[in-house]
Motif scaffolding. Sequence first.
Motif, PDB file in Angstrom:
ATOM      1  N   SER A 172      39.159  33.293  42.535  1.00 13.99           N
ATOM      2  CA  SER A 172      39.717  32.275  43.246  1.00 13.99           C
ATOM      3  C   SER A 172      39.787  32.978  44.575  1.00 13.99           C
ATOM      4  O   SER A 172      39.740  32.740  45.456  1.00 13.99           O
ATOM      5  CB  SER A 172      41.852  33.379  42.687  1.00 13.99           C
ATOM      6  OG  SER A 172      41.795  34.075  42.146  1.00 13.99           O
ATOM      7  N   VAL A 173      38.878  34.163  44.773  1.00  5.38           N
ATOM      8  CA  VAL A 173      39.261  35.042  45.464  1.00  5.38           C
ATOM      9  C   VAL A 173      37.671  34.286  46.514  1.00  5.38           C
ATOM     10  O   VAL A 173      38.117  34.296  47.805  1.00  5.38           O
ATOM     11  CB  VAL A 173      38.497  36.879  45.514  1.00  5.38           C
ATOM     12  CG1 VAL A 173      38.018  36.783  46.623  1.00  5.38           C
ATOM     13  CG2 VAL A 173      40.032  37.203  45.535  1.00  5.38           C
ATOM     14  N   LEU A 179      49.479  41.931  33.958  1.00  2.00           N
ATOM     15  CA  LEU A 179      50.166  41.983  33.094  1.00  2.00           C
ATOM     16  C   LEU A 179      50.885  41.026  32.687  1.00  2.00           C
ATOM     17  O   LEU A 179      51.221  41.739  31.350  1.00  2.00           O
ATOM     18  CB  LEU A 179      51.763  42.131  34.060  1.00  2.00           C
ATOM     19  CG  LEU A 179      52.246  43.006  35.145  1.00  2.00           C
ATOM     20  CD1 LEU A 179      53.497  42.781  36.208  1.00  2.00           C
ATOM     21  CD2 LEU A 179      52.096  44.478  34.513  1.00  2.00           C
ATOM     22  N   PRO A 180      51.097  39.939  31.911  1.00  2.56           N
ATOM     23  CA  PRO A 180      51.358  39.589  30.793  1.00  2.56           C
ATOM     24  C   PRO A 180      49.760  39.757  29.928  1.00  2.56           C
ATOM     25  O   PRO A 180      50.011  39.581  28.738  1.00  2.56           O
ATOM     26  CB  PRO A 180      51.147  37.555  31.647  1.00  2.56           C
ATOM     27  CG  PRO A 180      50.748  37.512  32.632  1.00  2.56           C
ATOM     28  CD  PRO A 180      51.113  38.643  33.405  1.00  2.56           C
ATOM     29  N   THR A 181      48.638  39.208  30.782  1.00  6.29           N
ATOM     30  CA  THR A 181      48.067  40.101  29.674  1.00  6.29           C
ATOM     31  C   THR A 181      47.853  41.412  28.503  1.00  6.29           C
ATOM     32  O   THR A 181      47.698  42.276  27.603  1.00  6.29           O
ATOM     33  CB  THR A 181      46.652  40.244  30.315  1.00  6.29           C
ATOM     34  OG1 THR A 181      45.734  38.595  30.902  1.00  6.29           O
ATOM     35  CG2 THR A 181      45.023  40.089  29.210  1.00  6.29           C
ATOM     36  N   VAL A 216      39.513  42.719  30.091  1.00  3.63           N
ATOM     37  CA  VAL A 216      38.559  42.653  31.400  1.00  3.63           C
ATOM     38  C   VAL A 216      37.868  40.951  32.204  1.00  3.63           C
ATOM     39  O   VAL A 216      37.951  40.610  32.976  1.00  3.63           O
ATOM     40  CB  VAL A 216      36.958  43.038  31.179  1.00  3.63           C
ATOM     41  CG1 VAL A 216      35.905  43.034  31.623  1.00  3.63           C
ATOM     42  CG2 VAL A 216      37.584  44.729  31.192  1.00  3.63           C
ATOM     43  N   LEU A 217      38.173  40.054  31.100  1.00  6.37           N
ATOM     44  CA  LEU A 217      37.489  38.814  31.025  1.00  6.37           C
ATOM     45  C   LEU A 217      38.463  37.864  31.937  1.00  6.37           C
ATOM     46  O   LEU A 217      37.928  37.808  32.866  1.00  6.37           O
ATOM     47  CB  LEU A 217      37.474  38.597  30.032  1.00  6.37           C
ATOM     48  CG  LEU A 217      36.343  38.691  29.095  1.00  6.37           C
ATOM     49  CD1 LEU A 217      35.906  37.623  27.592  1.00  6.37           C
ATOM     50  CD2 LEU A 217      34.667  38.755  29.879  1.00  6.37           C
ATOM     51  N   MET A 218      39.677  38.535  31.025  1.00  2.94           N
ATOM     52  CA  MET A 218      40.992  37.280  32.328  1.00  2.94           C
ATOM     53  C   MET A 218      40.602  37.679  34.028  1.00  2.94           C
ATOM     54  O   MET A 218      41.111  36.834  34.440  1.00  2.94           O
ATOM     55  CB  MET A 218      41.759  37.598  31.385  1.00  2.94           C
ATOM     56  CG  MET A 218      43.184  37.397  32.704  1.00  2.94           C
ATOM     57  SD  MET A 218      43.007  35.543  32.692  1.00  2.94           S
ATOM     58  CE  MET A 218      44.212  34.877  30.732  1.00  2.94           C
ATOM     59  N   LEU A 219      40.276  39.363  34.524  1.00  2.00           N
ATOM     60  CA  LEU A 219      40.245  39.838  35.326  1.00  2.00           C
ATOM     61  C   LEU A 219      39.587  39.335  36.187  1.00  2.00           C
ATOM     62  O   LEU A 219      40.011  39.031  37.612  1.00  2.00           O
ATOM     63  CB  LEU A 219      41.174  41.783  35.140  1.00  2.00           C
ATOM     64  CG  LEU A 219      41.988  41.846  35.819  1.00  2.00           C
ATOM     65  CD1 LEU A 219      41.673  43.401  35.854  1.00  2.00           C
ATOM     66  CD2 LEU A 219      43.091  41.353  36.046  1.00  2.00           C
ATOM     67  N   VAL A 220      38.189  39.953  35.621  1.00  2.00           N
ATOM     68  CA  VAL A 220      37.018  39.393  35.986  1.00  2.00           C
ATOM     69  C   VAL A 220      37.295  37.574  36.759  1.00  2.00           C
ATOM     70  O   VAL A 220      36.893  37.354  37.570  1.00  2.00           O
ATOM     71  CB  VAL A 220      35.691  39.942  35.798  1.00  2.00           C
ATOM     72  CG1 VAL A 220      34.540  39.465  36.054  1.00  2.00           C
ATOM     73  CG2 VAL A 220      35.950  41.513  35.506  1.00  2.00           C
ATOM     74  N   MET A 271      46.336  39.438  45.091  1.00  4.70           N
ATOM     75  CA  MET A 271      47.278  39.365  44.562  1.00  4.70           C
ATOM     76  C   MET A 271      47.995  38.843  43.231  1.00  4.70           C
ATOM     77  O   MET A 271      48.670  39.344  41.884  1.00  4.70           O
ATOM     78  CB  MET A 271      48.510  39.824  45.130  1.00  4.70           C
ATOM     79  CG  MET A 271      48.826  40.851  46.454  1.00  4.70           C
ATOM     80  SD  MET A 271      48.528  42.568  45.671  1.00  4.70           S
ATOM     81  CE  MET A 271      49.724  42.558  44.357  1.00  4.70           C
ATOM     82  N   ALA A 272      47.918  37.395  43.143  1.00  4.15           N
ATOM     83  CA  ALA A 272      47.957  36.678  42.362  1.00  4.15           C
ATOM     84  C   ALA A 272      47.317  36.780  41.275  1.00  4.15           C
ATOM     85  O   ALA A 272      48.355  36.629  40.167  1.00  4.15           O
ATOM     86  CB  ALA A 272      47.852  35.069  42.943  1.00  4.15           C
ATOM     87  N   SER A 273      46.751  37.033  40.932  1.00  3.19           N
ATOM     88  CA  SER A 273      45.481  37.583  39.484  1.00  3.19           C
ATOM     89  C   SER A 273      46.317  38.372  39.295  1.00  3.19           C
ATOM     90  O   SER A 273      46.186  38.344  37.880  1.00  3.19           O
ATOM     91  CB  SER A 273      44.088  36.847  40.055  1.00  3.19           C
ATOM     92  OG  SER A 273      43.284  36.277  41.177  1.00  3.19           O
ATOM     93  N   LEU A 274      46.503  39.758  39.682  1.00  2.45           N
ATOM     94  CA  LEU A 274      46.796  41.066  39.661  1.00  2.45           C
ATOM     95  C   LEU A 274      48.288  40.390  38.722  1.00  2.45           C
ATOM     96  O   LEU A 274      48.008  40.983  37.162  1.00  2.45           O
ATOM     97  CB  LEU A 274      46.739  41.735  40.466  1.00  2.45           C
ATOM     98  CG  LEU A 274      45.404  42.575  40.838  1.00  2.45           C
ATOM     99  CD1 LEU A 274      45.734  43.258  41.606  1.00  2.45           C
ATOM    100  CD2 LEU A 274      44.838  43.352  39.715  1.00  2.45           C
TER     101      LEU A 274
END
Lengths: 264, 368
Positions: free
Chosen positions: B192-193, B293-295, B182-186, B285-288
């Motif tokens: 970036s957005v 995936l690596p996370t 969650v932290l990484m995604l947010v 997309m780059a974030s996702l």
Amino acid sequence: MPDITPNISSTATNTPSTAPPVIVTDKLTKRFGQFIAANQLTFQVNKGEIFGFLGANGAGKTTAMRMLCGLLKPSSGKASIAGFDVYTQTEKIKRRIGYMSQKFSLYDDLTVSENIRFYAGIYGMSIPQIKEKTAQLLQELGLEKEAKTLVSDLPLGWKQKLAFSVSIAHEPDIVFLDEPTGGVDPVTRRQFWDLIYHAADRGVTIFVTTHYMDEAEYCNRVSIMVDGVIAALDSPTRLKQQFGHDNMEDVFYELARNAKRKAD
Amino acid sequence: MQQLLTFIRKEFLHVIRDRKTLLMLFGLPIAQIVLFGFALSNEVKNSRIAVADYSKDPVTTQIINEIASGNYFDIQRTLQSAAQLESAFKKGNIRMAVIFPANFSNDLTHTGKATIQVIADASDPNLATTITNYITRIINNFNTQTALTAGQPLQIIPEMQFLYNPELKGAPNFVPGVMALVLMLVCTMMTSVAIVKEKELGTMEILLVSPFKPIYIIISKLAPNLIISIVNLFIILILSALFLDLQVKGSILLLTFDSMLFILTSLSIGLLLSINAKTQQAAMMASLMGMMLPTMLLTGFLFPIENMPVALQVLSNLVPSRWYFIIVKKVMLKGLGITAVWKETLILAGMCLLLFAISLRRFKIRLQ
């Protein structure tokens, strides 16, 4: 295109020549590798002048403007803006100039007054100054009732006027307008030029790029760039005489059709 | 300073005005906790089992009572013969059968050793493993108890041990994973957005022409996401304490500090992504793809890193969430202090500094 005759009240010739020019360039050049985007540009712009910067896409207008704004470092040549050197004094230049891009550059999800407040704020105006300026701008634009309206709900013409007012809110010496009238109808464009004259009357120097040749007629002087060099520079009247045409459209076409570069 | 405050205020207005995104930001940790905690639980409750007691003595009765008392097993029936056993499995009525041989009591009293036969339906191997583990634990418990009262060690089946997660709860492993995810995604996505949005709007040009310092732009962009992420962190901690019965065993201060490090690292990655992305969609997309995936895969919370090919194991060292995951597990689940996690903390701090320095440098270059 309706016949719009501008009532130019302040012209370059009217401006007292005692004031030093606010933009001075001398052989200003920008190279990207082998490609010379802007080649030995030499010109001066006087205080309070409306200076049109014309050229086909890819002619080097944006590169030139970016060098003058301090966004791009020139490869060679000299330039000073409001008396400051573009190589060494970019921070001082930034305080003295305003900039409006063709995208109008307002925040859609902020209200009209929040946008004014933000742009005035990042130029370091104090809170009382910002309040005063906001009230003044809203009144000038007749947007008092819309102060709390989100910018996304404003018609395009109003956004454009607001964007221009915001770009000169910090009272710069020079404002750079990058194709400011794209996508709006002729009547709105005419109203927009009234704002520009109004600002020029107060001594703000206007540096404007445009594609519309009728707008070129509104400028005190225009320069026409072809393939990175300034191919012509004079008042619209004299340019028409020089090239033997009765409108700027034909003058521009005669110069631009010889261009070798493709539009980008 | 006032310039900076103006900018930060504006960033908060963006966040507050965008209700949908805001809802998503805070909904994400809640949804993850609910999903992993309840819907995707590894725990198996109320498994239907059958018992065949051929010994019928006080010890077997006692063990059967133990098995029935928890909420893991639901003793469906008692069997009389091997034929009944087979039919019960074939019908799929039961998942496991526990059989006490006739000489069970006899063996136990004379040799101190006895066997219980545990037959599990292994058509779902994970499930079979899980429920046989439960039964092993129950019997081990019984062994220890009787050893204490009788003073005589009993051996019924081989001893098994489950460190840190004696109840085989599903929660302990996934909560640190959800935190990292969650932290990484947010952080990466929102940062970036937010920056790419300014580029798309054309407002970035204005900011660059203005005397506003680039570092201020970065700070203002990071500020709201930092706060949102800290709030998210505590939402996760509170939810797991309330509903998953998983409290922070170690120092909350240390956990918060390391989380801040991880948040800043993720924010820097978001910054880095925004420099190359041209549109908001590209940034998202780059974030996702680049981060989620690596996370998920290389952090060790879904798949153990030890089982991966060497190349992937090496690669996993570069994933910040891997180190954060280790720290959270140690601090939150095991209650260990800074002496146990200083190495991971140092690695995370190094990554954070490096990424921030690179993104700051790259961001400045764009201005020239």
